[in-house]
Design a protein around this motif. Structure first.
Motif, PDB file in Angstrom:
ATOM      1  N   SER A  40      46.773  35.893  56.029  1.00 30.96           N
ATOM      2  CA  SER A  40      47.687  37.049  56.131  1.00 30.96           C
ATOM      3  C   SER A  40      47.691  37.868  54.850  1.00 30.96           C
ATOM      4  CB  SER A  40      49.106  36.581  56.470  1.00 30.96           C
ATOM      5  OG  SER A  40      49.110  35.806  57.651  1.00 30.96           O
ATOM      6  N   PHE A  41      46.507  38.063  54.285  1.00 29.45           N
ATOM      7  CA  PHE A  41      46.379  38.875  53.074  1.00 29.45           C
ATOM      8  C   PHE A  41      45.212  39.839  53.262  1.00 29.45           C
ATOM      9  CE2 PHE A  41      45.223  40.076  48.821  1.00 29.45           C
ATOM     10  CZ  PHE A  41      46.414  40.072  48.110  1.00 29.45           C
ATOM     11  N   PRO A  42      45.419  41.123  52.937  1.00 29.97           N
ATOM     12  CA  PRO A  42      46.650  41.706  52.391  1.00 29.97           C
ATOM     13  C   PRO A  42      47.714  41.904  53.459  1.00 29.97           C
ATOM     14  CG  PRO A  42      45.020  43.414  52.757  1.00 29.97           C
ATOM     15  CD  PRO A  42      44.329  42.109  53.067  1.00 29.97           C
ATOM     16  N   GLY A  43      48.957  42.034  52.976  1.00 27.12           N
ATOM     17  CA  GLY A  43      50.064  42.312  53.873  1.00 27.12           C
ATOM     18  C   GLY A  43      50.317  43.803  53.976  1.00 27.12           C
ATOM     19  N   ASP A  44      51.531  44.136  54.327  1.00 28.22           N
ATOM     20  CA  ASP A  44      51.883  45.551  54.517  1.00 28.22           C
ATOM     21  C   ASP A  44      52.334  46.226  53.237  1.00 28.22           C
ATOM     22  OD1 ASP A  44      51.385  45.321  57.254  1.00 28.22           O
ATOM     23  OD2 ASP A  44      53.429  44.607  57.647  1.00 28.22           O
ATOM     24  N   ASP A  45      52.579  45.445  52.180  1.00 28.38           N
ATOM     25  CA  ASP A  45      53.159  45.998  50.960  1.00 28.38           C
ATOM     26  C   ASP A  45      52.339  45.559  49.753  1.00 28.38           C
ATOM     27  OD1 ASP A  45      55.262  45.499  48.534  1.00 28.38           O
ATOM     28  OD2 ASP A  45      55.835  47.240  49.753  1.00 28.38           O
ATOM     29  N   VAL A  46      51.815  46.530  48.995  1.00 29.45           N
ATOM     30  CA  VAL A  46      50.965  46.224  47.844  1.00 29.45           C
ATOM     31  C   VAL A  46      51.734  45.441  46.789  1.00 29.45           C
ATOM     32  CG1 VAL A  46      49.684  47.247  45.912  1.00 29.45           C
ATOM     33  CG2 VAL A  46      49.421  48.177  48.217  1.00 29.45           C
ATOM     34  N   GLU A  47      52.973  45.822  46.548  1.00 29.74           N
ATOM     35  CA  GLU A  47      53.762  45.108  45.528  1.00 29.74           C
ATOM     36  C   GLU A  47      54.016  43.666  45.935  1.00 29.74           C
ATOM     37  OE1 GLU A  47      58.098  45.438  43.274  1.00 29.74           O
ATOM     38  OE2 GLU A  47      57.062  47.266  43.936  1.00 29.74           O
ATOM     39  N   ARG A 102      42.225  45.461  51.202  1.00 31.65           N
ATOM     40  CA  ARG A 102      42.582  46.328  52.324  1.00 31.65           C
ATOM     41  C   ARG A 102      41.467  47.327  52.626  1.00 31.65           C
ATOM     42  NH1 ARG A 102      46.983  47.280  50.674  1.00 31.65           N
ATOM     43  NH2 ARG A 102      48.268  46.064  52.096  1.00 31.65           N
ATOM     44  N   ILE A 103      40.957  47.993  51.601  1.00 31.84           N
ATOM     45  CA  ILE A 103      39.952  49.039  51.820  1.00 31.84           C
ATOM     46  C   ILE A 103      38.629  48.450  52.311  1.00 31.84           C
ATOM     47  CG2 ILE A 103      38.578  50.832  50.674  1.00 31.84           C
ATOM     48  CD1 ILE A 103      40.943  51.213  48.741  1.00 31.84           C
ATOM     49  N   ALA A 104      38.232  47.312  51.722  1.00 30.32           N
ATOM     50  CA  ALA A 104      36.942  46.716  52.064  1.00 30.32           C
ATOM     51  C   ALA A 104      37.028  45.748  53.240  1.00 30.32           C
ATOM     52  CB  ALA A 104      36.380  45.973  50.846  1.00 30.32           C
ATOM     53  N   GLY A 105      38.237  45.448  53.697  1.00 28.22           N
ATOM     54  CA  GLY A 105      38.373  44.440  54.734  1.00 28.22           C
ATOM     55  C   GLY A 105      37.943  43.074  54.235  1.00 28.22           C
TER      56      GLY A 105
END
Length: 305
Positions: free
Chosen positions: A259-266, A231-234
């Motif tokens: 579709s990764f990452p999604g909206d939920d880390v868990e 998420r942070i690095a795209g």
């Protein structure tokens, strides 16, 4: 006993350990001249011996297999554990090739599939998700032969073996090796600079930065780094699966996850464990069952080990 005498005895013991370690490294160096079938035969003997005498690690492996494969009979799990010890010992002796064999020999022994997935055409950062199969060092060597990359290593207690291990991993393309103490900031910086990150996130590192998600149906403390870094690095996530074969190793780079990452880390971390579980079922004897994967327990749960 005087302090000076204790100091001399401690220094003598340290010197003996260093001599023994250096001698063992010399023996390992000699082994790399052997043809692969001979090396694998030695690995089979060593694996059976370790299974017979390694009481604690045998207990850990059998407990892990009981938790993950409750449907198997005890005899089948014991046979699977024995085959794992053999695969583990063979992979250990194969490291002599990774450390000292010429590159041309390694390119004959290690086959790479899915090379087109290694780097993105648009330069998007890449996380190479490498589950803990016995061939992960062979995969690491192959990846460093393909491109400069960044990875994380754990310092070994024995300084002689630590130096050999580091030298072996630094043979090709000057990879950036970070200690676990460096954290993920430097890995993130390297990702943003275009270096693929060879990442092994499927061990129990404790409760810090981890969530409990199922692994073979058992809650397992699992670090969330893949989701957070992507998420942070795209970055995109490209699975890198190492399989030991009779001819050497096959390293499979699979298509980047969609579709990764999604909206939920868990949820992302749960997806990662489900994926790794699917790969383990393809070759269960080659997964690293000697590790206490379920050591950290949710609050209130009893320990397994």
């Amino acid at each position: 006993m005087s302090r000076s005498r204790r100091g001399r005895k401690k220094e003598a013991a340290s010197s003996l350990r260093q001599v023994a370690s250096t001698s063992l490294v010399g023996l390992l160096w000699l082994l790399h001249w052997l043809p692969l079938p001979a090396l694998r035969a030695l690995g089979a003997v060593l694996g059976r011996l370790l299974f017979a005498i390694g009481r604690e690690r045998r207990r850990v492996a059998l407990l892990n297999l009981r938790l993950c494969f409750p449907e198997l009979e005890e005899a089948a799990r014991r046979d699977l554990a024995r085959r794992h010890f053999i695969a583990f010992a063979r992979a250990f002796l194969d490291r002599t090739l990774l450390w000292w064999a010429p590159r041309t020999r390694l390119e004959r022994l290690i086959r790479l599939e899915g090379r087109e997935h290694l780097t993105a055409a648009d330069g998007q950062p890449t996380i190479l998700l490498a589950p803990h199969f016995v061939g992960l060092d062979a995969a690491g060597s192959m990846m460093t032969m393909q491109t400069p990359l960044v990875s994380v290593y754990a310092n070994q207690k024995n300084p002689v073996f630590n130096d050999v291990l580091l030298a072996g991993r630094l043979r090709f393309n000057d990879p950036v090796l970070l200690s676990r103490q460096d954290g993920m900031r430097r890995a993130l910086k390297c990702l943003r600079e275009g270096l693929p990150f060879y990442y092994l996130p499927d061990m129990d590192y404790g409760a810090r930065d981890a969530v409990f998600v199922p692994f073979f149906g058992v809650p397992a403390a699992t670090i969330t780094g893949v989701s957070r870094l992507a998420r942070i690095a795209g970055a995109r996530v490209v699975p890198c699966v190492a399989r030991m074969t009779a001819a050497g190793y096959t390293i499979e780079l699979q298509a980047p996850w969609e579709s990764f990452p999604g909206d939920d880390v868990e949820a992302d971390t749960r997806r990662m464990n489900e994926y790794i579980e699917s790969q383990v079922r393809r070759m269960p004897e080659q997964y690293f069952w000697l590790h206490k994967r379920f050591k950290t327990r949710p609050p209130g749960e009893p320990r397994f080990y």
